[in-house]
Each structure stands twice: as C-alpha cells, then as structure tokens.
Design a protein around this motif. Sequence first.
Motif, PDB file in Angstrom:
ATOM      1  N   HIS A  22      67.273-129.579  61.153  1.00 46.27           N
ATOM      2  CA  HIS A  22      68.684-129.861  60.883  1.00 46.27           C
ATOM      3  C   HIS A  22      68.785-130.473  59.486  1.00 46.27           C
ATOM      4  O   HIS A  22      68.205-131.528  59.218  1.00 46.27           O
ATOM      5  N   VAL A  23      69.526-129.807  58.609  1.00 44.74           N
ATOM      6  CA  VAL A  23      69.636-130.248  57.222  1.00 44.74           C
ATOM      7  C   VAL A  23      70.800-131.233  57.096  1.00 44.74           C
ATOM      8  O   VAL A  23      71.965-130.870  57.296  1.00 44.74           O
ATOM      9  N   LEU A  24      70.477-132.478  56.770  1.00 45.84           N
ATOM     10  CA  LEU A  24      71.511-133.495  56.573  1.00 45.84           C
ATOM     11  C   LEU A  24      72.019-133.483  55.142  1.00 45.84           C
ATOM     12  O   LEU A  24      73.239-133.545  54.897  1.00 45.84           O
ATOM     13  N   GLU A  25      71.098-133.431  54.175  1.00 48.48           N
ATOM     14  CA  GLU A  25      71.452-133.342  52.758  1.00 48.48           C
ATOM     15  C   GLU A  25      70.483-132.391  52.077  1.00 48.48           C
ATOM     16  O   GLU A  25      69.299-132.367  52.399  1.00 48.48           O
ATOM     17  N   ASN A  26      70.993-131.644  51.091  1.00 49.50           N
ATOM     18  CA  ASN A  26      70.125-130.704  50.403  1.00 49.50           C
ATOM     19  C   ASN A  26      70.694-130.391  49.016  1.00 49.50           C
ATOM     20  O   ASN A  26      71.047-129.256  48.710  1.00 49.50           O
ATOM     21  N   ASN A  27      70.808-131.426  48.192  1.00 50.95           N
ATOM     22  CA  ASN A  27      71.428-131.240  46.884  1.00 50.95           C
ATOM     23  C   ASN A  27      70.473-131.463  45.714  1.00 50.95           C
ATOM     24  O   ASN A  27      70.891-131.530  44.564  1.00 50.95           O
ATOM     25  N   ALA A  28      69.168-131.574  46.010  1.00 50.52           N
ATOM     26  CA  ALA A  28      68.190-131.700  44.924  1.00 50.52           C
ATOM     27  C   ALA A  28      67.934-130.327  44.306  1.00 50.52           C
ATOM     28  O   ALA A  28      68.120-129.294  44.953  1.00 50.52           O
ATOM     29  N   ASP A  29      67.505-130.323  43.074  1.00 49.15           N
ATOM     30  CA  ASP A  29      67.104-129.068  42.437  1.00 49.15           C
ATOM     31  C   ASP A  29      65.841-128.549  43.111  1.00 49.15           C
ATOM     32  O   ASP A  29      64.845-129.274  43.260  1.00 49.15           O
ATOM     33  N   GLY A  30      65.875-127.267  43.512  1.00 50.34           N
ATOM     34  CA  GLY A  30      64.728-126.688  44.208  1.00 50.34           C
ATOM     35  C   GLY A  30      64.833-126.898  45.708  1.00 50.34           C
ATOM     36  O   GLY A  30      65.904-127.150  46.249  1.00 50.34           O
ATOM     37  N   GLY A  31      63.697-126.792  46.385  1.00 49.51           N
ATOM     38  CA  GLY A  31      63.654-127.045  47.817  1.00 49.51           C
ATOM     39  C   GLY A  31      64.168-125.914  48.681  1.00 49.51           C
ATOM     40  O   GLY A  31      64.526-126.131  49.851  1.00 49.51           O
ATOM     41  N   GLU A  32      64.218-124.674  48.122  1.00 50.45           N
ATOM     42  CA  GLU A  32      64.648-123.547  48.946  1.00 50.45           C
ATOM     43  C   GLU A  32      63.666-123.351  50.103  1.00 50.45           C
ATOM     44  O   GLU A  32      62.449-123.522  49.964  1.00 50.45           O
ATOM     45  N   SER A  33      64.199-122.980  51.262  1.00 53.44           N
ATOM     46  CA  SER A  33      63.363-122.715  52.437  1.00 53.44           C
ATOM     47  C   SER A  33      62.843-121.282  52.388  1.00 53.44           C
ATOM     48  O   SER A  33      63.522-120.374  51.896  1.00 53.44           O
ATOM     49  N   ILE A  34      61.644-121.081  52.907  1.00 53.66           N
ATOM     50  CA  ILE A  34      60.997-119.775  52.915  1.00 53.66           C
ATOM     51  C   ILE A  34      60.584-119.457  54.349  1.00 53.66           C
ATOM     52  O   ILE A  34      60.033-120.318  55.049  1.00 53.66           O
ATOM     53  N   PHE A  35      60.847-118.213  54.779  1.00 52.16           N
ATOM     54  CA  PHE A  35      60.483-117.795  56.124  1.00 52.16           C
ATOM     55  C   PHE A  35      59.866-116.402  56.084  1.00 52.16           C
ATOM     56  O   PHE A  35      60.150-115.599  55.196  1.00 52.16           O
ATOM     57  N   ARG A  82      52.954-113.389  51.172  1.00 54.64           N
ATOM     58  CA  ARG A  82      53.592-113.626  49.871  1.00 54.64           C
ATOM     59  C   ARG A  82      54.241-112.365  49.294  1.00 54.64           C
ATOM     60  O   ARG A  82      54.806-112.407  48.203  1.00 54.64           O
ATOM     61  N   ASP A  83      54.150-111.281  50.023  1.00 54.41           N
ATOM     62  CA  ASP A  83      54.772-110.025  49.604  1.00 54.41           C
ATOM     63  C   ASP A  83      56.281-110.139  49.832  1.00 54.41           C
ATOM     64  O   ASP A  83      56.728-110.483  50.932  1.00 54.41           O
ATOM     65  N   PRO A  84      57.100-109.866  48.825  1.00 55.57           N
ATOM     66  CA  PRO A  84      58.559-109.952  48.988  1.00 55.57           C
ATOM     67  C   PRO A  84      59.096-109.066  50.110  1.00 55.57           C
ATOM     68  O   PRO A  84      60.207-109.296  50.605  1.00 55.57           O
ATOM     69  N   THR A  85      58.307-108.093  50.544  1.00 54.13           N
ATOM     70  CA  THR A  85      58.721-107.245  51.666  1.00 54.13           C
ATOM     71  C   THR A  85      58.918-108.067  52.933  1.00 54.13           C
ATOM     72  O   THR A  85      59.761-107.737  53.771  1.00 54.13           O
ATOM     73  N   PHE A  86      58.144-109.133  53.071  1.00 52.88           N
ATOM     74  CA  PHE A  86      58.131-109.878  54.322  1.00 52.88           C
ATOM     75  C   PHE A  86      58.817-111.247  54.247  1.00 52.88           C
ATOM     76  O   PHE A  86      59.217-111.784  55.275  1.00 52.88           O
ATOM     77  N   ARG A  87      58.929-111.827  53.086  1.00 58.30           N
ATOM     78  CA  ARG A  87      59.406-113.211  53.009  1.00 58.30           C
ATOM     79  C   ARG A  87      60.846-113.278  52.519  1.00 58.30           C
ATOM     80  O   ARG A  87      61.289-112.481  51.694  1.00 58.30           O
ATOM     81  N   VAL A  88      61.565-114.262  53.053  1.00 50.94           N
ATOM     82  CA  VAL A  88      62.934-114.527  52.599  1.00 50.94           C
ATOM     83  C   VAL A  88      62.986-115.961  52.100  1.00 50.94           C
ATOM     84  O   VAL A  88      62.264-116.842  52.592  1.00 50.94           O
ATOM     85  N   GLU A  89      63.821-116.204  51.119  1.00 54.40           N
ATOM     86  CA  GLU A  89      63.928-117.526  50.504  1.00 54.40           C
ATOM     87  C   GLU A  89      65.401-117.833  50.272  1.00 54.40           C
ATOM     88  O   GLU A  89      66.110-117.037  49.661  1.00 54.40           O
ATOM     89  N   PHE A  90      65.852-118.959  50.792  1.00 51.78           N
ATOM     90  CA  PHE A  90      67.262-119.327  50.614  1.00 51.78           C
ATOM     91  C   PHE A  90      67.407-120.834  50.804  1.00 51.78           C
ATOM     92  O   PHE A  90      66.530-121.494  51.381  1.00 51.78           O
ATOM     93  N   LYS A  91      68.509-121.361  50.338  1.00 52.02           N
ATOM     94  CA  LYS A  91      68.775-122.791  50.463  1.00 52.02           C
ATOM     95  C   LYS A  91      69.649-123.009  51.691  1.00 52.02           C
ATOM     96  O   LYS A  91      70.781-122.510  51.761  1.00 52.02           O
ATOM     97  N   VAL A  92      69.125-123.720  52.671  1.00 51.79           N
ATOM     98  CA  VAL A  92      69.890-124.001  53.878  1.00 51.79           C
ATOM     99  C   VAL A  92      70.978-125.013  53.540  1.00 51.79           C
ATOM    100  O   VAL A  92      70.712-126.046  52.917  1.00 51.79           O
ATOM    101  N   GLN A  93      72.194-124.708  53.951  1.00 43.50           N
ATOM    102  CA  GLN A  93      73.322-125.577  53.633  1.00 43.50           C
ATOM    103  C   GLN A  93      73.280-126.869  54.448  1.00 43.50           C
ATOM    104  O   GLN A  93      72.875-126.870  55.613  1.00 43.50           O
ATOM    105  N   ALA A  94      73.689-127.957  53.815  1.00 44.73           N
ATOM    106  CA  ALA A  94      73.805-129.231  54.539  1.00 44.73           C
ATOM    107  C   ALA A  94      74.743-129.043  55.724  1.00 44.73           C
ATOM    108  O   ALA A  94      75.808-128.418  55.617  1.00 44.73           O
TER     109      ALA A  94
END
Length: 389
Positions: free
Chosen positions: A231-244, A331-343
């Motif tokens: 559960h994302v409470l705050e997420n306003n730092a530069d960087g820190g995107e989540s990867i799945f 690490r192949d872009p075919t399989f991984r997704v990267e995005f910033k989860v919203q607070a």
Amino acid sequence: MGGVLFVTLLVVSFANCAESVGVTVRAEDRVVRVTWKDGVADFPFLWLRDNDPSNFHPHTMERMFDLLSVPLNVGVVRAAVGTEDEDNSLRLDWNDNAVSRIPLPWLRAHRPGKGRVDSAAVPPRPWRAPDFFELPRASAAALLDDPVALRTWLVATKRDGFSVVEGVGSDAGAGVAIGERVGFLRRTNFGTTFEVKSVVDPNNLAYTALGLPLHTDLPNQELPPGYQFLHVLENNADGGESIFCDGFAVAEALRQRDPDAFLRLASTPIPFRFYDREYDIRSRKPVIVCEADGTVTEIVFNAHIADILDLPTEEVEPYYRAYALFMKLTRDPTFRVEFKVQAGDMVVFNNRRILHGRDGFNPATGVRHLIGFYVDQGELDSRLRILAR
C-alpha cells in the motif's frame, strides 16, 4: 459365483427423473460396482467403509472413523439400492455385521479418481509486458462493501498473479482492512506489517534508497509468503518506479529456449539465508518448482539473499549458466513492466509467481513510503470458496 456375490437393479429417482442403477459386489476385485445410465464406477471396499457418512461428526464434519478398527480385508457381503423413502441410498452389509447407508447422489459426485470440485481452482494466465494494461484493477470501496466484487477481484488476481487496488487512501490501516477481507495476515520476522522506506540502519535492502533487482520475498522461509500487499502512502521522490515480471512466463520461455537450463533450475535446490542480530533463517529450494507433470507452480528467485552456492564443483558453472539465463530473461523488456504506483493505491501479487523490484530513488527529493504485509495462498483460496457458496 466367480467373485460376484450379489446383483440388484432398481429404478430410483434423481432430481425428479427416473434412472436405472445397478449394483454389483465384485469380491475378487474388492469393489462394489455401481452402474448408472451414463457410466460405471468401482468403489473399493475400504474406501466405502472409510467414507461412510456415519463416520463423520454431524457438526464439525470431521472423520471419527479409525481405520485400524476394522481388518484391512473387511468385505461387503451384500449391496442393495434403497427406495425413495430411504433417500436413494446404497445399503452395504459388511462381513463384520456392520451396515452402511451411503447416498447415491453423493457416491456419484465422489467417484474414486474424481477430485472434489474446487471453486478456488483458477488456472494461471501467464502475461508479458504488452498485456500489462489488461491486468485487473479494483476499487477499494467495492472490495470492502460488495462480496461479488471481492470474489471477482480475487479470481482475477489469482489468474494473473497481480492486480492494483485503487482509492485505498492515505490511512495506514486502510490496506490492512482489505487484506483482512481476504484472510489472516502472515506474521514474519519483519512483523505482521512492515514499512518500506529508507532508514538509517537497515536490515534489508528494501529499507534503503537503492534499486532492487527483481525478486520474490523471503525464499529463506520454510514456506515463503503467498500474496504480498504493498500500500503506497507517499511516493513523490525522484525515481522509485516499481518493476514487475511474471515468473511463470519467464520460466516457460526458458523451457522453450533451453530445456536443459530449465531442468537444472527445477531440479537443483540452492541455499537461501536471512540473518541479522536476532534471526538466522535458512532454507533450500529450487528456483523453479514444478508438479510431477512439469507444470510450473512456484518461482523462488532472490539473488540478494541467496546464500553461498554450495554445489559440487562440476555442477557450479552449469548452474550459474542456467541461473544467468533466467536472470537475463527477467530483464528483457518483453517480460518486465515498470511504473510509478500512485499514492493511495495498493499493488497485490502472488509472491511465489510474480517477481518485483524497484528503481533507486533520491530521498532528498521527496518521500517514498509503503506499508506491506502478506496473506498466504491458503487464506485467499479459502475466501474464494466461501464467497462461491
């Protein structure tokens, strides 16, 4: 008599329609054969004695029968189909003078070799990066208030191994409330809940601002946690995107590209260890866990708490080669997704399937603060069954 002691054929009623049911005792095979209009089933003597409905407590539904209370060669001397007044039951007379009455509809539904229908049996649907926007999302309010919405979300989350819950809010307990709608929270050495943020004296890389490679949590545990909630409470730092990344999709790709590497990762347990001032928790597991038929059921991948590889010398380089191939695919872009989860949102994923990680972030530019906890797979499956009733 060639081993056939008794045959009876009567007409009984199921759901208001007449159907012929034949019953034969086959002593040589130690089975009672029941013949319906659309099929035949053989019921072993011991199975019938063990599963006699009278052997189960009427309230707890737990078995009270002691298998050692009868000889293993206990036999049926007579079998007959009851009438409508006798609840369409199969009457069995045993050679120790016991009598069993087993409902025929129940027998039909529980024929040996036929597993119990399970409303929690949701086949996985492996996904790749292009499928990401089709993965399930749900409203926190709906999950708290609507059992139908809760079941729909749980089915989708189990199928895809991943979902996003939107509108959870900034209250640290709000995500926990949704987790508790699913089942009991799993306590680990990090507590029942844990805060993911950069701290001064971390005992885990998650509590730093460093990037985290894709991994599954706590493979050092005897049983790694099932589903993880973040559960994302705050997420306003530069960087820190989540990867799945869907580990099942990666494992199947590896099987296709290099069957030998797949087999090595599926057949070689390696050591994992977490230790700090208070704990030293270790286990051995293969990276890819399969059923006997080869179906992938679990991924155990965590390079930063994998212990010193202790394989025999001749196995070390072949293992590293297979391990590196798996890592390269993650690490192949075919399989991984990267995005910033919203607070205010929460990601939920199967920790024994979905690999997760993050980019590094700069704590001087803002705050990245998450509340995490686990709910085991058995808890989620139980909730699915209850909601399906």
